[in-house]
Structure formats: structure tokens, C-alpha cells
Design a protein around this motif. Structure first.
Motif, PDB file in Angstrom:
ATOM      1  N   ARG A  30      37.549  29.665  36.646  1.00  0.00           N
ATOM      2  CA  ARG A  30      38.610  29.417  37.614  1.00  0.00           C
ATOM      3  C   ARG A  30      38.437  28.029  38.221  1.00  0.00           C
ATOM      4  O   ARG A  30      37.708  27.858  39.192  1.00  0.00           O
ATOM      5  N   TYR A  43      40.330  35.015  42.337  1.00  0.00           N
ATOM      6  CA  TYR A  43      39.299  35.717  41.560  1.00  0.00           C
ATOM      7  C   TYR A  43      38.337  36.441  42.491  1.00  0.00           C
ATOM      8  O   TYR A  43      37.996  37.613  42.275  1.00  0.00           O
ATOM      9  N   LYS A  47      37.279  40.529  42.912  1.00  0.00           N
ATOM     10  CA  LYS A  47      35.907  41.010  42.748  1.00  0.00           C
ATOM     11  C   LYS A  47      35.358  41.600  44.048  1.00  0.00           C
ATOM     12  O   LYS A  47      34.597  42.583  44.016  1.00  0.00           O
TER      13      LYS A  47
END
Length: 419
Positions: A30, A43, A47
Motif C-alpha cells: 500500500r 489497509y 486489519k
């Protein structure tokens, strides 16, 4: 120490290596060069939600540039630990050309080569961010529940070099929220700058000074009609180098060494003429306890004393304000503090030869906690600052995985566990 080793062995046995490495490689994938933090934050949002964090939130510190934070609540009987790191990386100019035709050509592909993960941001500092998140997942896999809270805050705008960026806008926004009570105040902070799993309880301070020296141009055949800015710059540099020797001789800090200044640039001159204007740039290293204001005043006095002609003008500017309008302050906490010892022991147990207590040869954002909030903070994470910002940026796989285990063990020791 037997209990400590038992905890490390338990965590090592529960570690899912492939999952932890995939998290890290995905983070490198990313791209988040300063200004594009949102790409990596998306991202992290995914997560962190998978970890079941509560109070998770993203908020823009500047338009289109978000911070993200969240926490795992304990049972209220332990201490509150914060892991923090910056989401932005430096540029990749020249990377693909340097590595053309090799596995490393794409700076965001995160190849594993000779036991190391390569790519921009691998060391600075996505290894640290991912190791801290994977550590919480590891505790869950090992069936260890924490008494205290583990919180995370990942912020942008730490790196400089992109136009209009690199003034710590992200951490300034977060710290302001802590001051108002919107974000809970931590008891201890681990900033995940790369340290090779050493623990840094002290760091240098710095400021950059741009000095403009202005005289008067004149045709080369009649130099007596001009005021030579280049000659004045020569006298200035001689005085500044002498000042650097003077401040270096004053004292030595156990962990971060001696102060000095480094002249980093000189430009100026005239075409077949007396040079009218010259500019100098310098950076000054400060030790914990040194006043930024006093050090800058010394620089200005040194320069003014070197230029004796009153018709030659001198101007000073300080373009790199961070937690101080002139630059970044130095910081330190007690290296003998219990928390420092716990983190050191956790890393030493996780990987032989690691967990050494050292000083940071760089400036990053722990002073916002140590000096502004009065909250103790250290740097600790996988990665080697010496290869960061270069075409050689990479992190050893085993060091990264040891960081996961070490952070998990530290969480358990510092926050306490529910039996």
C-alpha cells in the motif's frame, strides 16, 4: 527469568509465521508516500477491525489525510500501553531505475530475497506497525488475556521531503485529542521507529537554519564598489565550524553522544561580478536538556560576530519546525525505568543479542509525548535506520518475527494478564 523464558517459548509456539509475514508484505504493497497516507490507513482499518479493536476511528488531520486509532480493552486492572507509528514513507524517486530488471524493481512488491523483505517503507516503519498488530493477534492465539489496555495510533506527516509536508501534522492532531480527553491518555508509549530491536529511551534534537547573506554587487574590475557576500560567507563558515568544535567539547551524553552542527549547503556567486548574495544551510544536533532557543541564539550570535561590515545584511530562517517552532526538541526518559527493562528483556528473549539500550541517532516524534504530555516513550521495532530512505531498504524476516514475539511478551508483562 524462567517465567520470562516460558512466556517467550509459549508465544513462539503459537506464532503463525506466514500470517505475520503476509500482513507485513501487504502493508508495503500500500504505497503511502507522504500525502497519500489514506491508502495505507484503509489497509490498517481492515486489519485492526479483524483484531476486534474497540473505539476504532479514522479522522483527517488535513484534508484527505487521516490518522487511525483503536484499542483492546483489558479488565481495567492494568496499565495502558500505546503503540504508535507513522503511516507515510519517503519517495521512491530512482528506485525502479536502480533495480531495473531485478526482483526489487517494484518498490511496493515486497519480495523476500535472501531472508529479508524488501521495499519502500519496510523498515521505516511498516515492520514496526505490523509487528505491533501481529503481537496482539499472537496473544489471542496463545490464549493470553491482558489486564491492561493496548492501544494503537497510526499517524501521518512524519516524513519530510514532499512539498508542504513533514511538519508532524498527524501527531499534533492526535496529541491535541489526548489533551482534551477525546483519546485516552497512555501510561507508556512505544514508537515503532526501526531500532534493530534495541530500545531507545533517548533521542537527539535538531534544528535547521537557512542563512541569507546580502552584500552589494559590483563589476569585477572595480570590486571596491561592492560588498562581497561570498567572502562574508567564508568568514561565517569558519566561525560556525569553530562553534561546532566548541559545543562538541562541552559535554557528552551517554546514549546520544555530543552536540555539533553541520553546514549542509552553500550557494551564491556573481557572473564576472562581486557576489551580492549567498545562502548557507546548517543542521544543529542537540542533546537532551539543551535549549533549542538558546542554541539558535548562539548560532545567530556566531554569524553576526563573523561579519564585521555593517553594510552586509544577514537573515535567518528555520524551515523545519516540529514540536518547537524552530525544530524538534531532544527527549529522554530514565533508562533504568521498569518499563524500559521489561521491553529490553522481552526483545532479548525473543532474539539473541537484541534488546540493547541505546540512543536514537535520529529525530522522530516521541518528544510530543515525553516533553509535551509528560508520558514516557521509547523507540523500538524491527528494521535498521541505516538502510531506510535508500534503495537498500529491507528488514530481515527473522528480526521482524522476533519483534512480533517480543512485543507480545512486553504487552503481557507491562499490561499484566488475566489468570
Amino acid at each position: 527469568m524462567a517465567l520470562a523464558n516460558d512466556l517467550t517459548v509459549r508465544l513462539q509456539g503459537a506464532l503463525d509465521r506466514d500470517e505475520a509475514i503476509a500482513l507485513f508484505r501487504g502493508a508495503i504493497g500500500r504505497e503511502s508516500i507522504t500525502g497519500n497516507e489514506a491508502n495505507f490507513v484503509a489497509y490498517l482499518d481492515e486489519k485492526m477491525r479483524a483484531l476486534g479493536l474497540t473505539g476504532q476511528r479514522t479522522a483527517e488531520f488535513l484534508p484527505g489525510r487521516p490518522n487511525i486509532w483503536g484499542e483492546r480493552k483489558g479488565d481495567g486492572k492494568g496499565s495502558r500501553l500505546l503503540f504508535i507509528g507513522h503511516t507515510d514513507t519517503v519517495h521512491v524517486d530512482g528506485w525502479s531505475e536502480h533495480w531495473a530488471g531485478t526482483e526489487r524493481e517494484d518498490p511496493f512488491a515486497a519480495p523476500i530475497i535472501d531472508g529479508a523483505v524488501w521495499g519502500r517503507g519496510s523498515g521505516d516503519l511498516k515492520a514496526g506497525i505490523c509487528a505491533s498488530l501481529a503481537a496482539l493477534s499472537l496473544l489471542d492465539k496463545a490464549g493470553i488475556r491482558l489486564a491492561g489496555d493496548v492501544s494503537y495510533a497510526f499517524i501521518g506527516d512524519e516524513e519530510s521531503g514532499q512539498p508542504g509536508t513533514g511538519v508532524s501534522a498527524g501527531v499534533k492532531d492526535l496529541v491535541a485529542r489526548i489533551e482534551t480527553g477525546e483519546v485516552a491518555r497512555p501510561d507508556f508509549v512505544v514508537y515503532v521507529e526501526p531500532t534493530r530491536l534495541s530500545v531507545y529511551p533517548a533521542q537527539i534534537g535538531f534544528f535547521i537554519t537557512d542563512i541569507t547573506i546580502t552584500g552589494k554587487s559590483a563589476y569585477f574590475g572595480v570590486p571596491e564598489l561592492g560588498k562581497d557576500a561570498l567572502r562574508a560567507s567564508h568568514a561565517t563558515m569558519t566561525a560556525l565550524w569553530s562553534h561546532s568544535d566548541e559545543i562538541a567539547a562541552r559535554t557528552e551524553h551517554k546514549l546520544v553522544g555530543r552536540s555539533f552542527l553541520l553546514i549542509t549547503g552553500l550557494s551564491g556567486g556573481g557572473y564576472i561580478a562581486v557576489p551580492e548574495r549567498c545562502t548557507l544551510s546548517l543542521i544543529r544536533k542537540l542533546l537532551p536538556g539543551e535549549s533549542l532557543d538558546a542554541a539558535a541564539a548562539e548560532i545567530e550570535a556566531t554569524v553576526r560576530s563573523a561579519i564585521t561590515d555593517p553594510e552586509i545584511k544577514v537573515e535567518f530562517s528555520y524551515p523545519a519546525g516540529r514540536d518547537h517552532v524552530l525544530g524538534g526538541t531532544a527527549a529522554e526518559i530514565d533508562e533504568a525505568a521498569a518499563e524500559v527493562g521489561m521491553l529490553s528483556a522481552s526483545m532479548a528473549d525473543a532474539m539473541t543479542g537484541r534488546g540493547v539500550i541505546e540512543g536514537a541517532p535520529f529525530w522522530s516524534e516521541s518528544p510530543f509525548f515525553v516533553n509535551r504530555l509528560g508520558v514516557p516513550a521509547v523507540y523500538c521495532a524491527p528494521g535498521d535506520i541505516r538502510n531506510c530512505h535508500t534503495y537498500e531498504e529491507h528488514v530481515e524476516v527473522e528480526e521482524y518475527l522476533a519483534g512480533v514475539v517480543g512485543f507480545a511478551a512486553f504487552m503481557a508483562r507491562y499490561c499484566g494478564v488475566i489468570e
